[in-house]
Design a protein around this motif. Structure first.
Motif, PDB file in Angstrom:
ATOM      1  N   VAL A   1     -18.292 -79.522 -35.279  1.00 31.36           N
ATOM      2  CA  VAL A   1     -18.135 -80.843 -35.886  1.00 31.36           C
ATOM      3  C   VAL A   1     -17.381 -80.847 -37.210  1.00 31.36           C
ATOM      4  O   VAL A   1     -16.992 -81.901 -37.695  1.00 31.36           O
ATOM      5  CB  VAL A   1     -19.498 -81.551 -36.074  1.00 31.36           C
ATOM      6  N   THR A   2     -17.182 -79.668 -37.833  1.00 31.15           N
ATOM      7  CA  THR A   2     -16.473 -79.643 -39.121  1.00 31.15           C
ATOM      8  C   THR A   2     -15.885 -78.263 -39.400  1.00 31.15           C
ATOM      9  O   THR A   2     -16.407 -77.250 -38.923  1.00 31.15           O
ATOM     10  CB  THR A   2     -17.418 -80.032 -40.287  1.00 31.15           C
ATOM     11  N   ASP A   3     -14.802 -78.246 -40.199  1.00 30.89           N
ATOM     12  CA  ASP A   3     -14.219 -76.983 -40.668  1.00 30.89           C
ATOM     13  C   ASP A   3     -14.841 -76.539 -41.988  1.00 30.89           C
ATOM     14  O   ASP A   3     -14.522 -75.467 -42.499  1.00 30.89           O
ATOM     15  CB  ASP A   3     -12.699 -77.152 -40.908  1.00 30.89           C
ATOM     16  N   GLU A   4     -15.672 -77.389 -42.570  1.00 35.55           N
ATOM     17  CA  GLU A   4     -16.237 -77.070 -43.885  1.00 35.55           C
ATOM     18  C   GLU A   4     -17.164 -75.857 -43.797  1.00 35.55           C
ATOM     19  O   GLU A   4     -17.937 -75.738 -42.845  1.00 35.55           O
ATOM     20  CB  GLU A   4     -17.024 -78.275 -44.424  1.00 35.55           C
ATOM     21  N   PRO A   5     -17.097 -74.975 -44.804  1.00 42.59           N
ATOM     22  CA  PRO A   5     -18.020 -73.822 -44.822  1.00 42.59           C
ATOM     23  C   PRO A   5     -19.425 -74.259 -45.273  1.00 42.59           C
ATOM     24  O   PRO A   5     -19.578 -75.331 -45.864  1.00 42.59           O
ATOM     25  CB  PRO A   5     -17.389 -72.900 -45.868  1.00 42.59           C
TER      26      PRO A   5
ATOM     27  N   GLY B   1     -17.903 -83.333 -47.044  1.00 39.58           N
ATOM     28  CA  GLY B   1     -16.479 -83.469 -47.359  1.00 39.58           C
ATOM     29  C   GLY B   1     -15.973 -82.295 -48.181  1.00 39.58           C
ATOM     30  O   GLY B   1     -14.771 -82.083 -48.330  1.00 39.58           O
ATOM     31  N   ASN B   2     -16.903 -81.525 -48.736  1.00 42.19           N
ATOM     32  CA  ASN B   2     -16.522 -80.342 -49.512  1.00 42.19           C
ATOM     33  C   ASN B   2     -17.576 -79.247 -49.326  1.00 42.19           C
ATOM     34  O   ASN B   2     -18.048 -78.651 -50.288  1.00 42.19           O
ATOM     35  CB  ASN B   2     -16.369 -80.704 -50.996  1.00 42.19           C
ATOM     36  N   GLY B   3     -17.997 -79.055 -48.085  1.00 45.70           N
ATOM     37  CA  GLY B   3     -19.012 -78.035 -47.790  1.00 45.70           C
ATOM     38  C   GLY B   3     -20.185 -78.631 -47.031  1.00 45.70           C
ATOM     39  O   GLY B   3     -20.490 -79.813 -47.158  1.00 45.70           O
ATOM     40  N   VAL B   4     -20.805 -77.758 -46.260  1.00 46.09           N
ATOM     41  CA  VAL B   4     -21.952 -78.167 -45.446  1.00 46.09           C
ATOM     42  C   VAL B   4     -23.239 -77.756 -46.147  1.00 46.09           C
ATOM     43  O   VAL B   4     -23.338 -76.647 -46.677  1.00 46.09           O
ATOM     44  CB  VAL B   4     -21.880 -77.497 -44.049  1.00 46.09           C
ATOM     45  N   VAL B   5     -24.200 -78.671 -46.159  1.00 46.66           N
ATOM     46  CA  VAL B   5     -25.539 -78.355 -46.646  1.00 46.66           C
ATOM     47  C   VAL B   5     -26.417 -78.150 -45.417  1.00 46.66           C
ATOM     48  O   VAL B   5     -26.594 -79.064 -44.600  1.00 46.66           O
ATOM     49  CB  VAL B   5     -26.092 -79.499 -47.524  1.00 46.66           C
ATOM     50  N   LEU B   6     -26.923 -76.939 -45.277  1.00 50.17           N
ATOM     51  CA  LEU B   6     -27.713 -76.576 -44.091  1.00 50.17           C
ATOM     52  C   LEU B   6     -29.177 -76.382 -44.489  1.00 50.17           C
ATOM     53  O   LEU B   6     -29.467 -75.763 -45.513  1.00 50.17           O
ATOM     54  CB  LEU B   6     -27.162 -75.273 -43.491  1.00 50.17           C
ATOM     55  N   VAL B   7     -30.066 -76.896 -43.666  1.00 51.10           N
ATOM     56  CA  VAL B   7     -31.505 -76.674 -43.858  1.00 51.10           C
ATOM     57  C   VAL B   7     -31.948 -75.585 -42.881  1.00 51.10           C
ATOM     58  O   VAL B   7     -31.743 -75.728 -41.670  1.00 51.10           O
ATOM     59  CB  VAL B   7     -32.305 -77.966 -43.581  1.00 51.10           C
TER      60      VAL B   7
ATOM     61  N   GLY C   1     -37.189 -60.602 -43.694  1.00 51.77           N
ATOM     62  CA  GLY C   1     -35.772 -60.803 -43.413  1.00 51.77           C
ATOM     63  C   GLY C   1     -34.875 -60.219 -44.487  1.00 51.77           C
ATOM     64  O   GLY C   1     -33.695 -59.988 -44.264  1.00 51.77           O
ATOM     65  N   GLY C   2     -35.434 -59.993 -45.658  1.00 51.70           N
ATOM     66  CA  GLY C   2     -34.633 -59.456 -46.756  1.00 51.70           C
ATOM     67  C   GLY C   2     -33.935 -58.158 -46.387  1.00 51.70           C
ATOM     68  O   GLY C   2     -32.783 -57.928 -46.746  1.00 51.70           O
ATOM     69  N   GLU C   3     -34.639 -57.317 -45.619  1.00 56.70           N
ATOM     70  CA  GLU C   3     -34.049 -56.034 -45.195  1.00 56.70           C
ATOM     71  C   GLU C   3     -32.892 -56.248 -44.217  1.00 56.70           C
ATOM     72  O   GLU C   3     -32.080 -55.368 -44.014  1.00 56.70           O
ATOM     73  CB  GLU C   3     -35.125 -55.172 -44.506  1.00 56.70           C
ATOM     74  N   ARG C   4     -32.851 -57.411 -43.581  1.00 59.37           N
ATOM     75  CA  ARG C   4     -31.778 -57.706 -42.615  1.00 59.37           C
ATOM     76  C   ARG C   4     -30.783 -58.704 -43.209  1.00 59.37           C
ATOM     77  O   ARG C   4     -30.053 -59.364 -42.479  1.00 59.37           O
ATOM     78  CB  ARG C   4     -32.377 -58.263 -41.314  1.00 59.37           C
ATOM     79  N   GLY C   5     -30.794 -58.839 -44.511  1.00 60.89           N
ATOM     80  CA  GLY C   5     -29.776 -59.667 -45.154  1.00 60.89           C
ATOM     81  C   GLY C   5     -30.177 -61.104 -45.402  1.00 60.89           C
ATOM     82  O   GLY C   5     -29.340 -61.922 -45.767  1.00 60.89           O
ATOM     83  N   LEU C   6     -31.468 -61.437 -45.204  1.00 63.68           N
ATOM     84  CA  LEU C   6     -31.912 -62.796 -45.511  1.00 63.68           C
ATOM     85  C   LEU C   6     -31.683 -63.060 -46.994  1.00 63.68           C
ATOM     86  O   LEU C   6     -32.242 -62.360 -47.837  1.00 63.68           O
ATOM     87  CB  LEU C   6     -33.410 -62.942 -45.195  1.00 63.68           C
TER      88      LEU C   6
ATOM     89  N   PHE D   1     -25.292 -66.238 -42.703  1.00 63.76           N
ATOM     90  CA  PHE D   1     -24.445 -67.019 -43.609  1.00 63.76           C
ATOM     91  C   PHE D   1     -24.209 -66.307 -44.947  1.00 63.76           C
ATOM     92  O   PHE D   1     -23.537 -66.845 -45.823  1.00 63.76           O
ATOM     93  CB  PHE D   1     -25.070 -68.401 -43.871  1.00 63.76           C
ATOM     94  N   ALA D   2     -24.763 -65.105 -45.094  1.00 63.36           N
ATOM     95  CA  ALA D   2     -24.700 -64.420 -46.394  1.00 63.36           C
ATOM     96  C   ALA D   2     -23.267 -64.207 -46.856  1.00 63.36           C
ATOM     97  O   ALA D   2     -22.960 -64.330 -48.053  1.00 63.36           O
ATOM     98  CB  ALA D   2     -25.451 -63.090 -46.326  1.00 63.36           C
ATOM     99  N   ALA D   3     -22.362 -63.921 -45.898  1.00 59.44           N
ATOM    100  CA  ALA D   3     -20.961 -63.648 -46.270  1.00 59.44           C
ATOM    101  C   ALA D   3     -20.298 -64.867 -46.902  1.00 59.44           C
ATOM    102  O   ALA D   3     -19.365 -64.729 -47.701  1.00 59.44           O
ATOM    103  CB  ALA D   3     -20.186 -63.202 -45.035  1.00 59.44           C
ATOM    104  N   ASP D   4     -20.773 -66.068 -46.568  1.00 62.51           N
ATOM    105  CA  ASP D   4     -20.208 -67.303 -47.160  1.00 62.51           C
ATOM    106  C   ASP D   4     -20.681 -67.513 -48.597  1.00 62.51           C
ATOM    107  O   ASP D   4     -20.217 -68.423 -49.274  1.00 62.51           O
ATOM    108  CB  ASP D   4     -20.620 -68.537 -46.331  1.00 62.51           C
ATOM    109  N   LYS D   5     -21.661 -66.694 -49.024  1.00 66.68           N
ATOM    110  CA  LYS D   5     -22.250 -66.804 -50.364  1.00 66.68           C
ATOM    111  C   LYS D   5     -22.654 -68.241 -50.717  1.00 66.68           C
ATOM    112  O   LYS D   5     -22.232 -68.795 -51.757  1.00 66.68           O
ATOM    113  CB  LYS D   5     -21.294 -66.249 -51.420  1.00 66.68           C
ATOM    114  N   PRO D   6     -23.453 -68.848 -49.881  1.00 65.17           N
ATOM    115  CA  PRO D   6     -23.901 -70.206 -50.218  1.00 65.17           C
ATOM    116  C   PRO D   6     -24.913 -70.163 -51.366  1.00 65.17           C
ATOM    117  O   PRO D   6     -25.527 -69.121 -51.623  1.00 65.17           O
ATOM    118  CB  PRO D   6     -24.599 -70.668 -48.931  1.00 65.17           C
ATOM    119  N   LYS D   7     -25.061 -71.307 -52.041  1.00 63.68           N
ATOM    120  CA  LYS D   7     -26.211 -71.450 -52.942  1.00 63.68           C
ATOM    121  C   LYS D   7     -27.439 -71.551 -52.049  1.00 63.68           C
ATOM    122  O   LYS D   7     -27.440 -72.318 -51.076  1.00 63.68           O
ATOM    123  CB  LYS D   7     -26.089 -72.738 -53.760  1.00 63.68           C
ATOM    124  N   VAL D   8     -28.469 -70.773 -52.375  1.00 61.64           N
ATOM    125  CA  VAL D   8     -29.678 -70.780 -51.552  1.00 61.64           C
ATOM    126  C   VAL D   8     -30.813 -71.358 -52.388  1.00 61.64           C
ATOM    127  O   VAL D   8     -31.121 -70.840 -53.472  1.00 61.64           O
ATOM    128  CB  VAL D   8     -30.019 -69.370 -51.045  1.00 61.64           C
TER     129      VAL D   8
END
Ligand code: ZN
Length: 356
Positions: A98-102, A75-81, A146-151, A122-129
């Motif tokens: 299924v949702t507009d939530e980032p 309801g206020n953001g998606v939690v992705l695994v 993956g760090g070199e590719r933005g992981l 998803f890096a541009a969305d600056k999620p908590k990781v």
């Protein structure tokens, strides 16, 4: 013409003889049971390259047909695994379907690149990781993961089990100890009764080779019981093409336990197999290869032919069991010696105890 382009039958292509691995064909194995294809041939998956479906109350299963994961609307953001590369950009499409939530939170189950390698999208969305300490350690140690590719490097880590609350939606981030890898955590949404437990079971299928390429076989075997301790409607497992029910998890647990029990039986009788006379002691590796192969075949036959509690054999019941059981059997036989401390009949024979 490179070696890879040379024509030849699968068995003679590389002409390695005993030094090589056998190459088999589809016809060498049982057909996949009708319900074993999951989302693989669903029209939407064929058209879009992915399939997304709600497990329960805002928790979703998304699959490429081979790799899968879970996300939850709060309801206020998606939690992705995780973010498996085989899903890649399709993960964004599936979430947007299924949702507009980032995506505000990204949780890494474990450090393996085949499950988190696409997280950079998803890096541009600056999620908590969020991950276990060990996962972050691996990502920082090996930037080519993956760090070199933005992981994104995890911004918050856990050492023991912890919880997360996002807009009133609760997540249990549970670490039960080393299993598939050190730091592989289970992510559980109790209100949704949705669980992500990656690289332990494959619903309806035998697990991938060598106990799903696990680093700790004993912990991986025990993890089947951990899954069954949760009250869940669906368990997302990372593979193959559908999420699992408690019945699926129980079948995987029972199959794994059978492999462990038959392996103990084989090790107990390790001195009775005929390879010792046939091979002798002059080439240690040929002797050990035969020791393991003969016991592996014993465990594989016993496991595949066992009539289980629903009247079917494991070979009939779990897709790919006739392909993969031998690899699990080998891994478990090794683990019984290394991780369970079991001394085999064979070892007792070649190193007699003093006074015997
Ligand atoms: Zn893995």
């Amino acid at each position: 013409m490179t070696d890879f382009q040379k024509p030849g039958t699968p068995t003679d292509r590389h002409q390695l003889g005993a030094a090589g691995m056998p190459l088999n064909t589809l016809a060498d194995y049982r057909p996949i049971p009708a319900d074993g294809y999951g989302a693989l041939f669903l029209p939407d998956r064929l058209a879009k390259g992915y399939h997304v479906e709600e497990i329960n109350d805002g928790a979703y299963y998304v699959t490429s047909g081979a790799y899968d994961t879970m996300f939850v609307r709060t309801g206020n953001g998606v939690v992705l695994v995780d973010a498996p590369p085989l899903l890649g950009e399709n993960l964004k499409r599936a979430i947007a379907e299924v949702t507009d939530e980032p995506v505000t939170h990204l949780i890494y189950s474990h450090w393996h690149s085949d499950h988190i390698g696409a997280a950079g999208i998803f890096a541009a969305d600056k999620p908590k990781v969020i991950s276990h300490d060990y996962t972050r350690e691996m990502i920082q140690r090996w930037p080519d993961l993956g760090g070199e590719r933005g992981l994104p490097v995890p911004t918050e880590t856990i050492t023991e089990s912890d919880t997360l609350d996002v807009n009133g939606v609760r997540f249990n981030l549970d670490y039960h100890g080393v299993n598939h890898t050190p730091g592989n955590i289970f992510i559980y949404a109790p209100q949704q009764k949705a669980l992500a437990a990656i690289d332990i079971i494959s619903p309806g299928w035998s697990a991938f080779k060598h106990c799903d390429a696990s680093e700790n076989i004993r912990g991986w075997a025990e993890a089947h019981d951990w899954i069954l301790q949760y009250d869940f409607k669906g368990v997302v497992s990372g593979h193959v093409n559908r999420y699992g029910t408690p019945e699926d998890a129980k079948a995987s647990r029972d199959y794994t336990n059978d492999i462990v029990e038959f392996s103990k039986e084989a090790l107990d009788h390790g001195q009775e197999f005929e390879y010792i006379e046939r091979i002798g002691f002059s080439n240690a590796w040929v002797l050990w290869e035969n020791y393991f192969n003969e016991m592996t075949n014993y465990v594989t036959k016993k496991t595949l032919e066992k009539v289980t509690d629903n009247g079917q054999t494991w070979a009939q019941r779990l897709a790919g069991a006739d392909v993969m059981t031998k690899y699990h059997a080998y891994s478990v036989l090794e683990a019984l010696r290394l991780e369970y401390g079991m001394v085999s009949g064979f070892e007792k024979l070649i190193i007699p105890q003093s006074g015997e």
